[in-house]
Design a protein around this motif. Structure first.
Motif, short mmCIF file in Angstrom:
data_model
loop_
_atom_site.label_atom_id
_atom_site.label_comp_id
_atom_site.label_asym_id
_atom_site.label_seq_id
_atom_site.Cartn_x
_atom_site.Cartn_y
_atom_site.Cartn_z
N HIS A 130 0.84 -1.21 0.00
CA HIS A 130 0.00 0.00 0.00
C HIS A 130 0.87 1.24 0.00
CE1 HIS A 130 -3.04 2.92 1.00
NE2 HIS A 130 -2.54 3.15 2.19
N HIS B 86 0.83 4.67 1.26
CA HIS B 86 0.05 5.39 2.26
C HIS B 86 0.00 6.88 1.93
CE1 HIS B 86 -1.32 6.02 6.57
NE2 HIS B 86 -1.16 7.23 6.08
N GLY B 87 -1.24 7.40 1.84
CA GLY B 87 -1.42 8.81 1.51
C GLY B 87 -1.65 9.04 0.03
N HIS C 190 -7.18 6.17 9.87
CA HIS C 190 -6.64 6.46 8.54
C HIS C 190 -7.67 6.09 7.48
CE1 HIS C 190 -4.20 6.50 5.00
NE2 HIS C 190 -4.07 5.19 4.91
N HIS D 78 -8.10 5.63 3.32
CA HIS D 78 -7.42 5.51 2.03
C HIS D 78 -8.09 6.43 0.99
CE1 HIS D 78 -5.25 1.37 2.50
NE2 HIS D 78 -5.34 1.97 3.66
CU CU Z 1 -3.18 4.34 3.53
#
Ligand code: CU
Ligand code: C2O
Ligand code: CU
Length: 504
Positions: A124, A126-127, A435, A437
């Motif tokens: 993944h 992230h961000g 968090h 996605h």
């Molecule tokens: Cu993420």
């Protein structure tokens, strides 16, 4: 409504129900000293005796007019973390932390991920604002010996992003073994700012670990670590135990990433000086913010400038983690988890040794990049996500809206183009760094209070206080499909504090 037995098990209501636990039996040795010593744990490494390492920058295997192509191979490797000992890690290209990927806004990156590990993985970014088939869904696994290609369009603001493993139920152990690296996204507009650049733009990932006496990593999943998250007793920066780093007497930019499984930091500088924060998770703040303490929850990033100009050559400044009280009252509930212990003692993380004079052409502009606040009136839908403990058939679990992670279930279907406000309602005595996605959101409020300036930029992770709440606003602009929401205390995530939404 009649619930099926399966649903009852999920809610922890079926008596005597036993559900299979994920691979918790898989453990490396016993738990370490955990708390009696900290900083260097039982490793015997003297603080500030090892130089900071900088992750290597990955070179593309090929490029064309629109795209850079990379290959990363996940491998078991041995790394000397403790002098004289070898630690088995799992690394991208055998490196812990993984190599840094540098990308440009508007230019595609394609990464072929080859899994040579003994377990299935998922990668993944992230961000990232990434289409679902490349987002590293926890159940879109790459089996051992297989590979998968991920495509990142990089159509988003420049930011300090990172990539890490995301395999369902075992993300915590995989990241702990070393599967994480930086993904630095830049553009011409940010480059044109007079901020420190090149060797004075330094990524730092903070991670806590426990080492066995033979140098192997120790990771324990038990009721306590599932409840509070795994906390190590040894502090590493870029994979080095309590390093020193030689800096010039000038301003230096640091991209701080909390890559720890569950530990929350509250950073301070030993000379009492402030960090100038210029960016948060999703990119630059609208204006710099001066902070003498800086809290960072798992997965959060802070771009900061530290000004060493007033520090004489030959002297040092120590980056510390402590419980110093935060200036913002909405965060007052956080302090218990901020440091290594509840007594408020500061623990040394790394030392900056000011080793030389160097011309400083940089400056910190008073305006960085416009962050247009999304008006709450734009939201057409509100949703509430309740975060709570859920025992399920005797198993220690965390739940969202009373449910455990189930890849077959989608809990929200926001419409493409719409703006929504989500409330994370924490009904537990643990904080949860939540968090989302796909998008970068903005914090509307935490415990009813408007965000401080440093929290008013783009975010993808928000720390929700114990028994408190956080509201975030986001627009689902241009990608459809299934994405994840989860707690980024990885032991919580793996013990079911995760769910899915689908942009339709
Ligand atoms: Cu993420
Ligand atoms: Cu950093 Cu879904 O993760
Ligand atoms: Cu959590």
């Amino acid at each position: 409504m009649k619930l099926s037995r399966r649903q009852l098990i999920k809610l922890g209501l079926a008596s005597g129900a036993a559900i299979a636990l994920p691979a918790e039996a898989f453990a490396w040795g016993s738990s370490g000293s955990g708390g009696t010593t900290y900083g260097n744990g039982g490793t015997g490494v003297t603080a500030f005796s090892l130089p900071l390492a900088l992750p290597s920058v990955l070179q593309p295997s090929s490029t064309d007019a629109t795209t850079d192509y990379y290959t990363l191979t996940h491998t078991v490797a041995q790394q000397q973390i403790i002098p004289g000992k070898l630690t088995t890690i799992w690394g991208y290209n055998g490196q812990y932390p993984g190599p840094t990927i540098k990308a440009r806004v508007g230019r595609k990156v394609v990464i072929n991920q080859i899994n040579n590990l003994p377990e299935s993985v998922s990668v993944h970014q992230h961000g990232g604002h990434t289409p679902p088939d490349s987002d590293g869904h926890p159940n879109a696994l790459i089996a051992p010996g297989q590979s998968r290609t991920y495509t990142y369009p990089n159509n988003q603001l420049p930011a300090t992003l990172w990539y890490h493993d995301h395999a369902a139920d075992v993300t915590g152990r995989h990241v702990y073994m070393g599967l994480a690296g930086f993904y630095l996204l830049s553009d011409d507009i940010e480059d044109a700012l007079p901020l420190p650049k090149g060797t004075n733009d330094v990524p730092l990932v903070f991670q806590d670990r426990i080492f066995n006496t033979d140098g192997s990593l120790s990771y324990t999943l038990d009721d306590r670590t599932i409840d509070e998250g795994f906390l190590g007793d040894t502090m590493l920066v870029n994979g080095v135990i309590q390093p020193y780093f030689q800096v010039p007497r000038r301003k230096v930019r640091f991209r701080l990433l909390n890559g720890s499984n569950s530990r929350i930091y509250n950073f301070t500088l030993s000379n009492g000086k402030a960090f100038t924060q210029i960016g948060s998770d999703g990119g630059l703040l609208s204006a710099p913010v001066s902070r003498t303490s800086l809290r960072l929850a798992p997965a959060e990033r802070a771009d900061v400038i530290i000004d060493f100009t007033s520090v004489p050559v030959g002297t040092s400044v120590i980056l510390q983690n402590g419980d110093s009280s935060d200036t913002y009252s909405y965060r007052s509930g956080y302090t218990a988890e901020g440091g290594w212990n509840s007594g408020g003692a500061k623990v040394d993380i790394m030392r900056f040794d000011v080793s030389r004079d160097e011309a400083d052409e940089s400056s910190i502009p008073t305006t960085l990049r416009t962050v247009a606040r999304i008006p709450t009136s734009q939201a057409t839908k509100s949703r509430t996500w309740t975060l709570a403990k859920g025992w399920s058939g005797g198993a220690n679990k965390w739940s969202i809206n009373g449910k455990l992670y189930d890849p077959a279930r989608v809990d929200a279907t926001p419409a493409l183009g719409s703006t929504e406000i989500w409330t994370f309602k924490n009904q537990s005595s643990q904080t949860h760094p939540m968090h989302i996605h796909d998008i970068q959101f903005q914090i509307v409020d935490i415990n009813g209070q408007a965000p401080a300036a440093y929290d008013a930029g783009w975010k993808d992770t928000v720390l929700v206080p114990q028994w408190g709440s956080a509201r975030v606003i986001m627009k689902f602009a241009d990608l459809t499909g299934v994405y994840m929401i989860h707690c980024h205390k990885l032991e919580h995530e793996d013990h079911a504090m995760m769910t899915q939404f689908k942009v339709v």
